[in-house]
Design a protein around this motif. Sequence first.
Motif, PDB file in Angstrom:
ATOM      1  N   VAL A 156       8.471   8.756  -7.890  1.00  0.00           N
ATOM      2  CA  VAL A 156       8.975   8.048  -6.705  1.00  0.00           C
ATOM      3  C   VAL A 156       7.898   8.084  -5.631  1.00  0.00           C
ATOM      4  O   VAL A 156       7.303   9.137  -5.391  1.00  0.00           O
ATOM      5  CB  VAL A 156      10.251   8.716  -6.159  1.00  0.00           C
ATOM      6  CG1 VAL A 156      10.827   7.908  -5.012  1.00  0.00           C
ATOM      7  CG2 VAL A 156      11.286   8.885  -7.272  1.00  0.00           C
ATOM      8  N   ARG A 157       7.638   6.957  -4.989  1.00  0.00           N
ATOM      9  CA  ARG A 157       6.708   6.978  -3.866  1.00  0.00           C
ATOM     10  C   ARG A 157       7.076   5.938  -2.812  1.00  0.00           C
ATOM     11  O   ARG A 157       7.743   4.940  -3.107  1.00  0.00           O
ATOM     12  CB  ARG A 157       5.260   6.797  -4.341  1.00  0.00           C
ATOM     13  CG  ARG A 157       4.898   5.408  -4.778  1.00  0.00           C
ATOM     14  CD  ARG A 157       3.377   5.333  -5.047  1.00  0.00           C
ATOM     15  NE  ARG A 157       2.873   3.969  -5.035  1.00  0.00           N
ATOM     16  CZ  ARG A 157       2.772   3.205  -6.137  1.00  0.00           C
ATOM     17  NH1 ARG A 157       3.134   3.671  -7.312  1.00  0.00           N
ATOM     18  NH2 ARG A 157       2.297   1.979  -6.042  1.00  0.00           N
ATOM     19  N   ALA A 158       6.640   6.216  -1.587  1.00  0.00           N
ATOM     20  CA  ALA A 158       6.910   5.309  -0.477  1.00  0.00           C
ATOM     21  C   ALA A 158       5.747   4.330  -0.323  1.00  0.00           C
ATOM     22  O   ALA A 158       4.584   4.735  -0.412  1.00  0.00           O
ATOM     23  CB  ALA A 158       7.088   6.110   0.809  1.00  0.00           C
ATOM     24  N   VAL A 159       6.086   3.065  -0.137  1.00  0.00           N
ATOM     25  CA  VAL A 159       5.055   2.035   0.055  1.00  0.00           C
ATOM     26  C   VAL A 159       5.382   1.209   1.304  1.00  0.00           C
ATOM     27  O   VAL A 159       6.525   1.188   1.766  1.00  0.00           O
ATOM     28  CB  VAL A 159       4.969   1.074  -1.164  1.00  0.00           C
ATOM     29  CG1 VAL A 159       4.535   1.811  -2.416  1.00  0.00           C
ATOM     30  CG2 VAL A 159       6.296   0.355  -1.389  1.00  0.00           C
ATOM     31  N   ARG A 160       4.362   0.578   1.813  1.00  0.00           N
ATOM     32  CA  ARG A 160       4.531  -0.274   2.979  1.00  0.00           C
ATOM     33  C   ARG A 160       4.810  -1.702   2.499  1.00  0.00           C
ATOM     34  O   ARG A 160       4.084  -2.214   1.653  1.00  0.00           O
ATOM     35  CB  ARG A 160       3.226  -0.250   3.770  1.00  0.00           C
ATOM     36  CG  ARG A 160       3.349  -0.556   5.222  1.00  0.00           C
ATOM     37  CD  ARG A 160       1.973  -0.467   5.847  1.00  0.00           C
ATOM     38  NE  ARG A 160       1.589   0.907   6.111  1.00  0.00           N
ATOM     39  CZ  ARG A 160       2.150   1.651   7.058  1.00  0.00           C
ATOM     40  NH1 ARG A 160       3.114   1.157   7.804  1.00  0.00           N
ATOM     41  NH2 ARG A 160       1.750   2.878   7.254  1.00  0.00           N
ATOM     42  N   ALA A 161       5.862  -2.320   3.016  1.00  0.00           N
ATOM     43  CA  ALA A 161       6.187  -3.692   2.599  1.00  0.00           C
ATOM     44  C   ALA A 161       6.922  -4.377   3.731  1.00  0.00           C
ATOM     45  O   ALA A 161       7.503  -3.714   4.590  1.00  0.00           O
ATOM     46  CB  ALA A 161       7.059  -3.669   1.343  1.00  0.00           C
TER      47      ALA A 161
ATOM     48  N   LYS B 178       0.835  -1.203   0.000  1.00  0.00           N
ATOM     49  CA  LYS B 178       0.000   0.000   0.000  1.00  0.00           C
ATOM     50  C   LYS B 178       0.870   1.253   0.000  1.00  0.00           C
ATOM     51  O   LYS B 178       1.898   1.306   0.679  1.00  0.00           O
ATOM     52  CB  LYS B 178      -0.901   0.017   1.249  1.00  0.00           C
ATOM     53  CG  LYS B 178      -1.840  -1.197   1.337  1.00  0.00           C
ATOM     54  CD  LYS B 178      -2.966  -1.097   0.310  1.00  0.00           C
ATOM     55  CE  LYS B 178      -3.856  -2.334   0.351  1.00  0.00           C
ATOM     56  NZ  LYS B 178      -4.380  -2.704  -0.974  1.00  0.00           N
ATOM     57  N   THR B 179       0.411   2.250  -0.724  1.00  0.00           N
ATOM     58  CA  THR B 179       1.099   3.537  -0.742  1.00  0.00           C
ATOM     59  C   THR B 179       0.982   4.194   0.626  1.00  0.00           C
ATOM     60  O   THR B 179      -0.094   4.201   1.223  1.00  0.00           O
ATOM     61  CB  THR B 179       0.465   4.446  -1.813  1.00  0.00           C
ATOM     62  OG1 THR B 179       0.645   3.832  -3.088  1.00  0.00           O
ATOM     63  CG2 THR B 179       1.117   5.819  -1.833  1.00  0.00           C
ATOM     64  N   CYS B 180       2.084   4.732   1.137  1.00  0.00           N
ATOM     65  CA  CYS B 180       2.072   5.357   2.454  1.00  0.00           C
ATOM     66  C   CYS B 180       1.289   6.671   2.408  1.00  0.00           C
ATOM     67  O   CYS B 180       1.220   7.333   1.383  1.00  0.00           O
ATOM     68  CB  CYS B 180       3.500   5.614   2.933  1.00  0.00           C
ATOM     69  SG  CYS B 180       4.402   4.082   3.232  1.00  0.00           S
ATOM     70  N   SER B 181       0.741   7.036   3.557  1.00  0.00           N
ATOM     71  CA  SER B 181      -0.216   8.147   3.576  1.00  0.00           C
ATOM     72  C   SER B 181       0.434   9.527   3.681  1.00  0.00           C
ATOM     73  O   SER B 181      -0.172  10.527   3.313  1.00  0.00           O
ATOM     74  CB  SER B 181      -1.176   7.955   4.750  1.00  0.00           C
ATOM     75  OG  SER B 181      -0.433   7.842   5.950  1.00  0.00           O
ATOM     76  N   GLY B 182       1.672   9.597   4.177  1.00  0.00           N
ATOM     77  CA  GLY B 182       2.275  10.910   4.455  1.00  0.00           C
ATOM     78  C   GLY B 182       2.480  11.770   3.223  1.00  0.00           C
ATOM     79  O   GLY B 182       3.453  11.611   2.487  1.00  0.00           O
ATOM     80  N   GLY B 183       1.573  12.714   3.006  1.00  0.00           N
ATOM     81  CA  GLY B 183       1.564  13.510   1.779  1.00  0.00           C
ATOM     82  C   GLY B 183       2.815  14.356   1.601  1.00  0.00           C
ATOM     83  O   GLY B 183       3.355  14.474   0.493  1.00  0.00           O
ATOM     84  N   GLU B 184       3.296  14.941   2.695  1.00  0.00           N
ATOM     85  CA  GLU B 184       4.455  15.835   2.598  1.00  0.00           C
ATOM     86  C   GLU B 184       5.715  15.058   2.208  1.00  0.00           C
ATOM     87  O   GLU B 184       6.488  15.481   1.351  1.00  0.00           O
ATOM     88  CB  GLU B 184       4.671  16.513   3.959  1.00  0.00           C
ATOM     89  CG  GLU B 184       4.932  17.994   3.874  1.00  0.00           C
ATOM     90  CD  GLU B 184       5.236  18.558   5.260  1.00  0.00           C
ATOM     91  OE1 GLU B 184       6.393  18.950   5.473  1.00  0.00           O
ATOM     92  OE2 GLU B 184       4.327  18.556   6.120  1.00  0.00           O
ATOM     93  N   GLY B 185       5.884  13.910   2.841  1.00  0.00           N
ATOM     94  CA  GLY B 185       7.035  13.061   2.534  1.00  0.00           C
ATOM     95  C   GLY B 185       6.964  12.547   1.104  1.00  0.00           C
ATOM     96  O   GLY B 185       7.975  12.519   0.385  1.00  0.00           O
TER      97      GLY B 185
ATOM     98  N   ILE C  52       9.809  12.689   5.117  1.00  0.00           N
ATOM     99  CA  ILE C  52       9.990  11.384   4.465  1.00  0.00           C
ATOM    100  C   ILE C  52      10.052  10.286   5.527  1.00  0.00           C
ATOM    101  O   ILE C  52       9.443   9.229   5.388  1.00  0.00           O
ATOM    102  CB  ILE C  52      11.271  11.375   3.599  1.00  0.00           C
ATOM    103  CG1 ILE C  52      11.090  12.285   2.389  1.00  0.00           C
ATOM    104  CG2 ILE C  52      11.614   9.962   3.148  1.00  0.00           C
ATOM    105  CD1 ILE C  52      12.365  12.570   1.612  1.00  0.00           C
ATOM    106  N   ARG C  53      10.790  10.570   6.605  1.00  0.00           N
ATOM    107  CA  ARG C  53      10.886   9.580   7.691  1.00  0.00           C
ATOM    108  C   ARG C  53       9.519   9.279   8.293  1.00  0.00           C
ATOM    109  O   ARG C  53       9.294   8.197   8.843  1.00  0.00           O
ATOM    110  CB  ARG C  53      11.811  10.090   8.807  1.00  0.00           C
ATOM    111  CG  ARG C  53      13.219  10.437   8.354  1.00  0.00           C
ATOM    112  CD  ARG C  53      14.096   9.259   8.104  1.00  0.00           C
ATOM    113  NE  ARG C  53      14.508   8.562   9.293  1.00  0.00           N
ATOM    114  CZ  ARG C  53      15.278   7.470   9.282  1.00  0.00           C
ATOM    115  NH1 ARG C  53      15.699   6.976   8.118  1.00  0.00           N
ATOM    116  NH2 ARG C  53      15.623   6.883  10.388  1.00  0.00           N
ATOM    117  N   ALA C  54       8.615  10.256   8.197  1.00  0.00           N
ATOM    118  CA  ALA C  54       7.275  10.101   8.800  1.00  0.00           C
ATOM    119  C   ALA C  54       6.218   9.722   7.755  1.00  0.00           C
ATOM    120  O   ALA C  54       5.036   9.680   8.064  1.00  0.00           O
ATOM    121  CB  ALA C  54       6.883  11.388   9.518  1.00  0.00           C
ATOM    122  N   ALA C  55       6.641   9.447   6.533  1.00  0.00           N
ATOM    123  CA  ALA C  55       5.672   9.221   5.438  1.00  0.00           C
ATOM    124  C   ALA C  55       4.857   7.945   5.640  1.00  0.00           C
ATOM    125  O   ALA C  55       3.742   7.834   5.151  1.00  0.00           O
ATOM    126  CB  ALA C  55       6.389   9.173   4.089  1.00  0.00           C
TER     127      ALA C  55
END
Length: 354
Positions: A172-177, A142-149, A343-346
Amino acid sequence: MDGAFFDGRTSRPHQVDVAISEGALLFEAGGTRHAWPLEGLRVEVLGDRVRLSCDAGADGRLTLSRADWRAVLGRHGRRVEARGRRREGRVVLSLAAVGLTMAAIVFVGLPAASGPLARHTPPDLERQIGDSFDAQLGLGMKTCSGGEGQAALARFGHQLQARTGTPFDIRVRAVRAPFANAMALPGGRILVTDKLIAFTRTPDELSAVIAHEVAHVERRHVMQAMWRSLGAGLLLDLVVGGGSGAGQQAVLLAGSASDLRYSRRAEAEADARGMELLQAEGLSSQGMAPFFRRVAAGDGEKAASPLRELVSSHPDSLRRAQVSAAHARPGAAAFDTQAWASIRAACPPARAPH
Ligand SMILES: [Zn+2]
């Protein structure tokens, strides 16, 4: 074919021949005909063998060599390709564009042909493959929710993209895995997992990893690895299969993708090019070496499970750390304090399921 079916009740394997037809995996064992719908098929690659299981197949397990599995997919792909020629012009055109190099597969073999194939894959076709791929991966990551990151990551991707000649929009996007890794998909998407973000200690490390992935996209290594690992049949099937087959094929693709590997040469090229992109932007390229040193250390300690993926997909980490250190140059950080914090909080800890 050396397919072996274990029915889950007796320990003796049944020797089986496997085929794919009408959206199902077909084989006969002990006088019973089995048809496993591709939708529910699980594909695991274990060394040089592939293990298949299926929701509908209860405890049954089927194993066969990777070569046989590729042949099964390839035969299926060729049939679909033949059907595809009678379909819409757009699809036929895409196929014609890669058609020339298809002959090379037959004579030269897929590994050797994968480079030219990748360079001649029409960008539109690569985007389609990337879309299917992303939709499948999205079910599990799932795509991570933190919009700013996410915005900071996306901005950095676009900044590097401007330095490349890629026809693709780098996203580029952050995902949960459950593992630490960064991966480039066909068509320009780059996924960075929450565990990788947690693993990196500085903006320099994270930006080096992302720059490396951007280089994979620019040099079309992603398509090269896809052609080499998955085979033409499966890729064509994914695109041409259309209507009924596309979703099922994507499931197969996602399963086989766990096996996706870049060649050692492609990795070295992406390391060098990634650092070059950072340097061209006046950014520090000093993050790559410490990153690889720590990956290598994880390797030595038999890597905790979230890191194992990263270690196994980045062989030769120590050697790469040395090469990277030799070419590193100081520069500005890719992310300022605020961007780095966002980003760390994304990927905040998952909320309890509702
Ligand atoms: Zn790589």
